[in-house]
Scaffold this motif. Sequence first.
Motif, mmCIF file in Angstrom:
data_model
loop_
_atom_site.group_PDB
_atom_site.id
_atom_site.type_symbol
_atom_site.label_atom_id
_atom_site.label_comp_id
_atom_site.label_asym_id
_atom_site.label_seq_id
_atom_site.Cartn_x
_atom_site.Cartn_y
_atom_site.Cartn_z
ATOM 1 N N GLN A 114 20.188 -22.632 -40.535
ATOM 2 C CA GLN A 114 20.299 -23.877 -39.763
ATOM 3 C C GLN A 114 21.739 -24.083 -39.291
ATOM 4 O O GLN A 114 22.678 -23.911 -40.063
ATOM 5 C CB GLN A 114 19.846 -25.055 -40.641
ATOM 6 C CG GLN A 114 19.631 -26.364 -39.878
ATOM 7 C CD GLN A 114 18.481 -26.294 -38.868
ATOM 8 O OE1 GLN A 114 17.501 -25.606 -39.099
ATOM 9 N NE2 GLN A 114 18.637 -26.993 -37.765
ATOM 10 N N GLN A 115 21.871 -24.417 -38.011
ATOM 11 C CA GLN A 115 23.219 -24.608 -37.478
ATOM 12 C C GLN A 115 23.446 -26.052 -37.077
ATOM 13 O O GLN A 115 22.523 -26.762 -36.700
ATOM 14 C CB GLN A 115 23.428 -23.698 -36.278
ATOM 15 C CG GLN A 115 23.556 -22.243 -36.685
ATOM 16 C CD GLN A 115 24.031 -21.384 -35.543
ATOM 17 O OE1 GLN A 115 23.571 -21.534 -34.423
ATOM 18 N NE2 GLN A 115 24.964 -20.509 -35.819
ATOM 19 N N GLN A 116 24.681 -26.424 -37.161
ATOM 20 C CA GLN A 116 25.055 -27.806 -36.898
ATOM 21 C C GLN A 116 25.874 -27.883 -35.611
ATOM 22 O O GLN A 116 26.622 -26.957 -35.297
ATOM 23 C CB GLN A 116 25.905 -28.259 -38.077
ATOM 24 C CG GLN A 116 25.988 -29.751 -38.271
ATOM 25 C CD GLN A 116 27.023 -30.086 -39.334
ATOM 26 O OE1 GLN A 116 27.308 -29.273 -40.214
ATOM 27 N NE2 GLN A 116 27.583 -31.258 -39.230
ATOM 28 N N GLN A 117 25.699 -28.982 -34.879
ATOM 29 C CA GLN A 117 26.454 -29.167 -33.632
ATOM 30 C C GLN A 117 27.615 -30.141 -33.862
ATOM 31 O O GLN A 117 27.400 -31.342 -33.985
ATOM 32 C CB GLN A 117 25.528 -29.728 -32.540
ATOM 33 C CG GLN A 117 26.230 -30.040 -31.226
ATOM 34 C CD GLN A 117 26.780 -28.805 -30.522
ATOM 35 O OE1 GLN A 117 26.048 -27.921 -30.137
ATOM 36 N NE2 GLN A 117 28.109 -28.741 -30.387
ATOM 37 N N PRO A 118 28.839 -29.641 -33.898
ATOM 38 C CA PRO A 118 29.965 -30.569 -34.074
ATOM 39 C C PRO A 118 30.188 -31.399 -32.809
ATOM 40 O O PRO A 118 29.872 -30.955 -31.707
ATOM 41 C CB PRO A 118 31.166 -29.649 -34.311
ATOM 42 C CG PRO A 118 30.642 -28.267 -34.378
ATOM 43 C CD PRO A 118 29.287 -28.257 -33.756
ATOM 44 N N LYS A 119 30.734 -32.570 -32.997
ATOM 45 C CA LYS A 119 31.062 -33.419 -31.851
ATOM 46 C C LYS A 119 32.339 -32.915 -31.191
ATOM 47 O O LYS A 119 33.239 -32.418 -31.859
ATOM 48 C CB LYS A 119 31.243 -34.871 -32.305
ATOM 49 C CG LYS A 119 29.930 -35.515 -32.723
ATOM 50 C CD LYS A 119 30.100 -37.000 -32.857
ATOM 51 C CE LYS A 119 28.901 -37.687 -33.480
ATOM 52 N NZ LYS A 119 27.659 -37.550 -32.745
ATOM 53 N N ILE A 120 32.426 -33.080 -29.883
ATOM 54 C CA ILE A 120 33.589 -32.591 -29.136
ATOM 55 C C ILE A 120 34.845 -33.365 -29.526
ATOM 56 O O ILE A 120 35.954 -32.824 -29.539
ATOM 57 C CB ILE A 120 33.329 -32.654 -27.603
ATOM 58 C CG1 ILE A 120 34.343 -31.791 -26.844
ATOM 59 C CG2 ILE A 120 33.322 -34.058 -27.045
ATOM 60 C CD1 ILE A 120 34.107 -30.325 -26.927
ATOM 61 N N SER A 121 34.648 -34.626 -29.887
ATOM 62 C CA SER A 121 35.813 -35.460 -30.212
ATOM 63 C C SER A 121 36.546 -34.959 -31.459
ATOM 64 O O SER A 121 37.715 -35.287 -31.667
ATOM 65 C CB SER A 121 35.383 -36.918 -30.378
ATOM 66 O OG SER A 121 34.197 -37.001 -31.115
ATOM 67 N N PHE A 129 37.507 -32.034 -31.876
ATOM 68 C CA PHE A 129 38.400 -30.931 -31.476
ATOM 69 C C PHE A 129 39.625 -31.390 -30.698
ATOM 70 O O PHE A 129 40.604 -30.670 -30.604
ATOM 71 C CB PHE A 129 37.629 -29.918 -30.628
ATOM 72 C CG PHE A 129 36.658 -29.117 -31.418
ATOM 73 C CD1 PHE A 129 37.026 -27.890 -31.963
ATOM 74 C CD2 PHE A 129 35.386 -29.596 -31.661
ATOM 75 C CE1 PHE A 129 36.127 -27.157 -32.716
ATOM 76 C CE2 PHE A 129 34.482 -28.871 -32.412
ATOM 77 C CZ PHE A 129 34.852 -27.649 -32.944
ATOM 78 N N PHE A 130 39.520 -32.551 -30.086
ATOM 79 C CA PHE A 130 40.634 -33.034 -29.269
ATOM 80 C C PHE A 130 41.146 -34.352 -29.830
ATOM 81 O O PHE A 130 40.367 -35.176 -30.305
ATOM 82 C CB PHE A 130 40.183 -33.249 -27.817
ATOM 83 C CG PHE A 130 39.639 -32.007 -27.158
ATOM 84 C CD1 PHE A 130 40.353 -30.815 -27.182
ATOM 85 C CD2 PHE A 130 38.422 -32.017 -26.503
ATOM 86 C CE1 PHE A 130 39.857 -29.667 -26.571
ATOM 87 C CE2 PHE A 130 37.919 -30.883 -25.885
ATOM 88 C CZ PHE A 130 38.635 -29.706 -25.924
ATOM 89 N N ASN A 131 42.442 -34.551 -29.737
ATOM 90 C CA ASN A 131 43.026 -35.795 -30.252
ATOM 91 C C ASN A 131 42.772 -36.953 -29.312
ATOM 92 O O ASN A 131 42.761 -36.788 -28.107
ATOM 93 C CB ASN A 131 44.543 -35.633 -30.429
ATOM 94 C CG ASN A 131 44.866 -34.630 -31.513
ATOM 95 O OD1 ASN A 131 44.127 -34.517 -32.491
ATOM 96 N ND2 ASN A 131 45.945 -33.895 -31.327
ATOM 97 N N LYS A 132 42.592 -38.114 -29.932
ATOM 98 C CA LYS A 132 42.453 -39.311 -29.115
ATOM 99 C C LYS A 132 43.788 -39.639 -28.487
ATOM 100 O O LYS A 132 44.824 -39.508 -29.130
ATOM 101 C CB LYS A 132 41.992 -40.492 -29.988
ATOM 102 C CG LYS A 132 40.520 -40.434 -30.279
ATOM 103 C CD LYS A 132 40.085 -41.561 -31.172
ATOM 104 C CE LYS A 132 38.721 -41.224 -31.751
ATOM 105 N NZ LYS A 132 38.293 -42.134 -32.792
#
Lengths: 263, 14
Positions: free
Chosen positions: B1-8, B10-13
Amino acid sequence: MFEATLQKASTLKKVIEAIKDLVTDGNIEVSETGMNLQAMDSSHVSLVSLVLHTDMFEHFRCDRNVTLGINLPNFAKILKCSGNDDSVTLKAQDDGENLAIVFESEGQERVSEFELKLMDIDAESLGIPDQDYNTNVKMSSAEFQRIVRDMTVLGDTCSIGCTKEGVKFSVSGDLGQGNITLRQTNSVDKEEEAVTIEMDEPVELNFALRYLGFFTKASPLCPRVTISMSPDVPIVVAYNVGGEKDTEGAGSLSFYLAPKIDE
Amino acid sequence: QQQQPKISSFFNKK
């Protein structure tokens, strides 16, 4: 105030068509350098970054930075009212509540004026680091679209693996599995169909086909697409806007998607 | 089973 004219309304139409299914509401930031939009899809899995430099506009005036909060499906509906060879002028007052959109036919015998209500959108902005990628693949955007569509028949996750020899797309699902390999081809008859690979190390990552499918809606913008990957970071699927083939356009539309990870 | 990380993530606010 802000006022900008784009010779080809069709370019703006293609841009908005390309993102409206992924992002519903977005802030277009207008400054003296041009127009930018950065937005995430509703589940915050992918990110869209649109950059339109002033060079691509016939006329561009921006006295003060403005934020245009736009409902993209509604903007797309208005842009559909433009003719194929129309120009488009966008106008907004500082703190105005509407975006004026004017289409003019080539001989200026037909002028259409629309207004789109602007919205207050509370969106968080992310800093995208300017980074070098391990792998950059350039290929036909239509071919990429076809591969993503074909992969979707078999499953919801696609592995993209890249070596110096080629790029391999693989999928497996309940009904079976499949893969498509594109070999690096520099000497093809049609330049637009060439596959070029620049890479340091072989890389293989897994991506949700649903999002790749959304990204390929940008294919009508440019015959070429650039796919950039590095281990453990989001893939970038980038299209030039208002440019030709591989040459740097005056704008770009880039999509970011994080690779899936094992639980 | 694979998980989908959120794009946020990976990038700084900004």
